[in-house]
Design a protein around this motif. Sequence first.
Motif, PDB file in Angstrom:
ATOM      1  N   LYS A 129      87.248  53.036  71.702  1.00 27.04           N
ATOM      2  CA  LYS A 129      87.203  51.756  70.974  1.00 27.04           C
ATOM      3  C   LYS A 129      86.060  51.778  69.955  1.00 27.04           C
ATOM      4  CE  LYS A 129      86.913  49.893  75.040  1.00 27.04           C
ATOM      5  NZ  LYS A 129      86.512  48.981  76.068  1.00 27.04           N
ATOM      6  N   PRO A 130      86.123  52.672  68.986  1.00 24.08           N
ATOM      7  CA  PRO A 130      85.031  52.745  68.014  1.00 24.08           C
ATOM      8  C   PRO A 130      84.935  51.475  67.167  1.00 24.08           C
ATOM      9  CG  PRO A 130      86.876  54.063  67.275  1.00 24.08           C
ATOM     10  CD  PRO A 130      87.212  53.586  68.664  1.00 24.08           C
ATOM     11  N   VAL A 131      83.722  51.156  66.786  1.00 21.49           N
ATOM     12  CA  VAL A 131      83.467  50.022  65.901  1.00 21.49           C
ATOM     13  C   VAL A 131      83.836  50.446  64.484  1.00 21.49           C
ATOM     14  CG1 VAL A 131      81.642  48.549  64.955  1.00 21.49           C
ATOM     15  CG2 VAL A 131      81.656  49.117  67.390  1.00 21.49           C
ATOM     16  N   PRO A 132      84.556  49.607  63.737  1.00 23.71           N
ATOM     17  CA  PRO A 132      84.922  49.973  62.357  1.00 23.71           C
ATOM     18  C   PRO A 132      83.676  50.217  61.493  1.00 23.71           C
ATOM     19  CG  PRO A 132      86.153  48.042  63.084  1.00 23.71           C
ATOM     20  CD  PRO A 132      85.125  48.322  64.130  1.00 23.71           C
ATOM     21  N   VAL A 133      83.770  51.139  60.555  1.00 22.35           N
ATOM     22  CA  VAL A 133      82.630  51.484  59.703  1.00 22.35           C
ATOM     23  C   VAL A 133      82.198  50.329  58.819  1.00 22.35           C
ATOM     24  CG1 VAL A 133      83.112  53.947  59.693  1.00 22.35           C
ATOM     25  CG2 VAL A 133      84.093  52.495  57.910  1.00 22.35           C
ATOM     26  N   ASP A 134      83.090  49.365  58.581  1.00 21.40           N
ATOM     27  CA  ASP A 134      82.732  48.218  57.740  1.00 21.40           C
ATOM     28  C   ASP A 134      82.415  46.971  58.572  1.00 21.40           C
ATOM     29  OD1 ASP A 134      85.316  47.807  58.615  1.00 21.40           O
ATOM     30  OD2 ASP A 134      86.110  47.214  56.653  1.00 21.40           O
ATOM     31  N   ALA A 135      82.179  47.163  59.880  1.00 22.84           N
ATOM     32  CA  ALA A 135      81.803  46.050  60.750  1.00 22.84           C
ATOM     33  C   ALA A 135      80.402  45.568  60.378  1.00 22.84           C
ATOM     34  CB  ALA A 135      81.843  46.505  62.211  1.00 22.84           C
ATOM     35  N   PRO A 136      80.033  44.358  60.784  1.00 20.24           N
ATOM     36  CA  PRO A 136      78.676  43.863  60.519  1.00 20.24           C
ATOM     37  C   PRO A 136      77.631  44.812  61.114  1.00 20.24           C
ATOM     38  CG  PRO A 136      80.075  42.091  61.336  1.00 20.24           C
ATOM     39  CD  PRO A 136      80.864  43.373  61.482  1.00 20.24           C
ATOM     40  N   PRO A 137      76.438  44.844  60.499  1.00 17.63           N
ATOM     41  CA  PRO A 137      75.386  45.757  60.976  1.00 17.63           C
ATOM     42  C   PRO A 137      75.089  45.647  62.472  1.00 17.63           C
ATOM     43  CG  PRO A 137      74.730  44.793  58.893  1.00 17.63           C
ATOM     44  CD  PRO A 137      76.002  44.106  59.308  1.00 17.63           C
ATOM     45  N   GLU A 138      75.092  44.440  63.025  1.00 19.20           N
ATOM     46  CA  GLU A 138      74.778  44.306  64.450  1.00 19.20           C
ATOM     47  C   GLU A 138      75.784  45.057  65.310  1.00 19.20           C
ATOM     48  OE1 GLU A 138      74.207  41.132  68.104  1.00 19.20           O
ATOM     49  OE2 GLU A 138      74.447  40.340  66.075  1.00 19.20           O
ATOM     50  N   GLU A 139      77.052  44.960  64.981  1.00 17.99           N
ATOM     51  CA  GLU A 139      78.075  45.636  65.785  1.00 17.99           C
ATOM     52  C   GLU A 139      77.959  47.150  65.676  1.00 17.99           C
ATOM     53  OE1 GLU A 139      79.802  43.922  67.987  1.00 17.99           O
ATOM     54  OE2 GLU A 139      78.667  42.231  67.183  1.00 17.99           O
ATOM     55  N   ARG A 140      77.700  47.633  64.470  1.00 17.06           N
ATOM     56  CA  ARG A 140      77.561  49.080  64.274  1.00 17.06           C
ATOM     57  C   ARG A 140      76.319  49.608  64.980  1.00 17.06           C
ATOM     58  NH1 ARG A 140      76.534  50.363  59.312  1.00 17.06           N
ATOM     59  NH2 ARG A 140      76.222  48.267  58.502  1.00 17.06           N
ATOM     60  N   LEU A 141      75.220  48.833  64.918  1.00 14.42           N
ATOM     61  CA  LEU A 141      73.989  49.272  65.575  1.00 14.42           C
ATOM     62  C   LEU A 141      74.139  49.245  67.094  1.00 14.42           C
ATOM     63  CD1 LEU A 141      71.112  50.277  65.262  1.00 14.42           C
ATOM     64  CD2 LEU A 141      70.347  47.899  65.170  1.00 14.42           C
ATOM     65  N   ARG A 142      74.809  48.240  67.622  1.00 18.77           N
ATOM     66  CA  ARG A 142      75.039  48.175  69.080  1.00 18.77           C
ATOM     67  C   ARG A 142      75.702  49.456  69.563  1.00 18.77           C
ATOM     68  NH1 ARG A 142      74.445  43.473  71.695  1.00 18.77           N
ATOM     69  NH2 ARG A 142      75.881  44.091  73.332  1.00 18.77           N
ATOM     70  N   GLU A 143      76.736  49.879  68.840  1.00 17.91           N
ATOM     71  CA  GLU A 143      77.457  51.081  69.238  1.00 17.91           C
ATOM     72  C   GLU A 143      76.577  52.326  69.120  1.00 17.91           C
ATOM     73  OE1 GLU A 143      81.639  53.276  68.176  1.00 17.91           O
ATOM     74  OE2 GLU A 143      80.439  52.527  66.511  1.00 17.91           O
ATOM     75  N   MET A 144      75.764  52.371  68.068  1.00 15.91           N
ATOM     76  CA  MET A 144      74.996  53.576  67.769  1.00 15.91           C
ATOM     77  C   MET A 144      73.759  53.740  68.649  1.00 15.91           C
ATOM     78  SD  MET A 144      73.782  54.761  64.077  1.00 15.91           S
ATOM     79  CE  MET A 144      73.715  56.473  63.711  1.00 15.91           C
ATOM     80  N   LEU A 145      73.224  52.647  69.163  1.00 15.60           N
ATOM     81  CA  LEU A 145      71.981  52.730  69.936  1.00 15.60           C
ATOM     82  C   LEU A 145      72.076  53.674  71.121  1.00 15.60           C
ATOM     83  CD1 LEU A 145      70.595  49.099  70.013  1.00 15.60           C
ATOM     84  CD2 LEU A 145      69.475  51.117  69.075  1.00 15.60           C
ATOM     85  N   ASP A 146      73.227  53.713  71.770  1.00 14.82           N
ATOM     86  CA  ASP A 146      73.375  54.503  72.977  1.00 14.82           C
ATOM     87  C   ASP A 146      72.313  54.006  73.961  1.00 14.82           C
ATOM     88  OD1 ASP A 146      74.195  56.360  74.829  1.00 14.82           O
ATOM     89  OD2 ASP A 146      73.677  58.114  73.636  1.00 14.82           O
ATOM     90  N   ARG A 147      71.401  54.846  74.391  1.00 14.64           N
ATOM     91  CA  ARG A 147      70.352  54.399  75.320  1.00 14.64           C
ATOM     92  C   ARG A 147      69.004  54.220  74.621  1.00 14.64           C
ATOM     93  NH1 ARG A 147      73.943  57.546  78.038  1.00 14.64           N
ATOM     94  NH2 ARG A 147      74.739  56.634  79.958  1.00 14.64           N
ATOM     95  N   ARG A 148      69.004  54.340  73.326  1.00 12.32           N
ATOM     96  CA  ARG A 148      67.761  54.185  72.562  1.00 12.32           C
ATOM     97  C   ARG A 148      67.404  52.704  72.444  1.00 12.32           C
ATOM     98  NH1 ARG A 148      70.040  58.265  68.047  1.00 12.32           N
ATOM     99  NH2 ARG A 148      71.843  56.981  68.505  1.00 12.32           N
ATOM    100  N   LYS A 149      66.115  52.445  72.294  1.00  5.89           N
ATOM    101  CA  LYS A 149      65.644  51.054  72.261  1.00  5.89           C
ATOM    102  C   LYS A 149      64.784  50.752  71.040  1.00  5.89           C
ATOM    103  CE  LYS A 149      65.757  50.835  77.232  1.00  5.89           C
ATOM    104  NZ  LYS A 149      65.032  51.028  78.463  1.00  5.89           N
TER     105      LYS A 149
END
Length: 187
Positions: A129-149
């Motif tokens: 369920k990948p986040v679309p590349v044109d999604a709002p920044p918050e949604e893209r960052l949520r997906e990308m964070l993984d376990r990083r803080k």
Amino acid sequence: DFYHLESLSVEHPGLDVISMEEFLSREAMNGRLTRHVPNVKEASSNFAQSPQVLFPPGNRTKWSSNLNKLYSYLRDVGHIEKWDPNICVAAFPSATDPSHLKNLSDILDGIMTERGGRKKPYPPDYAGKPVPVDAPPEERLREMLDRRKQLCLYDEKMQEDVVLHFKEDYNDDFRLLTHFYGFLFFE
């Protein structure tokens, strides 16, 4: 290390990728690179008025071997950051206005504090369920964070510097060994 940066320039207008030879010819050989001073406030007033221009070793622009001299030169003229892709996401604001840096920090803060009752991201939740590349920044960052803080922000100081050099030195624990698409975040 190899990063297919050319593909970034296709996806992000304004991020132009050029060869090292072109960069050295255009910037270094025209006297535009000076010894980097990490904190201008600590530099002497004489340096601030007349920075020391540095040319590449032997005035060379073509480098295919013995790269240690070139790397040393880039460290002399460049801003060096130690970003750890296991700890942070490299975040680039969409504009140089400081409000964009604050926006990125606010987005991260909202995710980490579970603002609005939304739980922190959990990587398996995105499987298939990948986040679309044109999604709002918050949604893209949520997906990308993984376990990083944390975010490694491309901040105002870095934006002002002429050269950013991401040093690779295993002995000093400097190494960006990761896929760029799992590390670089563009607002």
